[in-house]
Design an enzyme around this catalytic site. Structure first.
Site, PDB file in Angstrom:
ATOM      1  CG  ASP A  96     -55.241 -20.825  12.107  1.00  0.00           C
ATOM      2  OD1 ASP A  96     -55.038 -21.703  12.152  1.00  0.00           O
ATOM      3  OD2 ASP A  96     -56.491 -20.285  12.117  1.00  0.00           O
ATOM      4  CD  GLN A 159     -68.407 -19.898  16.091  1.00  0.00           C
ATOM      5  OE1 GLN A 159     -69.546 -19.564  15.630  1.00  0.00           O
ATOM      6  NE2 GLN A 159     -68.063 -19.359  17.023  1.00  0.00           N
ATOM      7  CB  SER A 160     -64.342 -25.680  14.573  1.00  0.00           C
ATOM      8  OG  SER A 160     -63.110 -24.949  14.135  1.00  0.00           O
ATOM      9  CB  VAL A 161     -62.956 -22.209  18.389  1.00  0.00           C
ATOM     10  CG1 VAL A 161     -62.683 -21.886  19.752  1.00  0.00           C
ATOM     11  CG2 VAL A 161     -61.863 -23.266  17.824  1.00  0.00           C
ATOM     12  CG  HIS A 165     -62.094 -17.311  15.877  1.00  0.00           C
ATOM     13  ND1 HIS A 165     -63.305 -18.009  16.415  1.00  0.00           N
ATOM     14  CD2 HIS A 165     -61.989 -18.074  14.909  1.00  0.00           C
ATOM     15  CE1 HIS A 165     -63.698 -19.028  15.964  1.00  0.00           C
ATOM     16  NE2 HIS A 165     -62.820 -19.348  14.565  1.00  0.00           N
ATOM     17  CG  HIS A 167     -60.222 -17.089  10.629  1.00  0.00           C
ATOM     18  ND1 HIS A 167     -59.267 -18.471  10.768  1.00  0.00           N
ATOM     19  CD2 HIS A 167     -61.520 -17.685  11.105  1.00  0.00           C
ATOM     20  CE1 HIS A 167     -60.055 -19.393  11.359  1.00  0.00           C
ATOM     21  NE2 HIS A 167     -61.193 -19.022  11.642  1.00  0.00           N
TER      22      HIS A 167
END
Length: 179
Positions: A96, A159-161, A165, A167
């Site tokens: 990240d 959620q920003s993308v 995904h 983490h």
């Protein structure tokens, strides 16, 4: 106030206080436990602002896929560099760029699933594969004392993308509840 009422828990679970309107610092005395619960409530985080912006992006109503490429699709196509630590025919994993712990990497599918809630039954094997890759990489990163796997889903999940995904974070003690 009834027996068993915990104002600290109520404050943390109440969406108006915890999620929307925040005060700088609040200390509550928990009547039923005689413990002092201190919670820091700060202004809206950058992560939350990014999630709100991303949630407003243009989406194809049929597929749920963004009309503009995400940063992860651009990493997959090699338009954007990343510190890749794993790659196979189903997924890719990389560090990240904004780590929140000593070890923080992401595992993303090659298939463009915008969020976990948009995954199909046919994606079950892929979702299991992502978790297995996360587990194996956590072992390689020597996270023997434990780690946390987080999947943010939608705006309220920060959620920003909008490309699914995982983490994987470790190398420090995490608190509970998260958030």
């Amino acid at each position: 106030v009834g027996i068993g009422f915990n104002p600290c828990r109520a404050m943390a679970q109440h969406p108006t206080i915890w999620g929307k309107t925040r005060t700088i610092f609040t200390v509550l005395r928990c009547i039923n436990t005689r413990a002092v619960c201190a919670k820091f409530f700060t202004t809206e985080s950058e992560e939350v602002r990014m999630a709100r912006r991303a949630a407003g992006a243009t989406v194809d109503s049929g597929t749920g896929v963004r009309s503009t490429p995400t940063i992860f699709s651009r990493i997959l196509s090699r338009e954007i560099p990343a510190k890749i630590i794993h790659e196979d025919d189903k997924c890719i994993a990389f560090h990240d760029v904004n780590p929140v712990s000593a070890v923080h990497f992401l595992v993303i599918p090659r298939k463009p699933i915008p969020m976990l809630s948009k995954a199909l039954d046919e994606d079950t094997e892929l979702l299991g594969h992502l978790l297995q890759v996360a587990r194996k990489l956590a072992e390689k990163q020597e996270l023997k004392d434990g780690y946390r796997i987080v999947i943010n889903n939608g705006q309220d999940g920060s959620q920003s993308v909008y490309h699914l995904h995982l983490h994987v974070m470790g190398g420090r003690q995490f608190g509970w509840p998260p958030g």
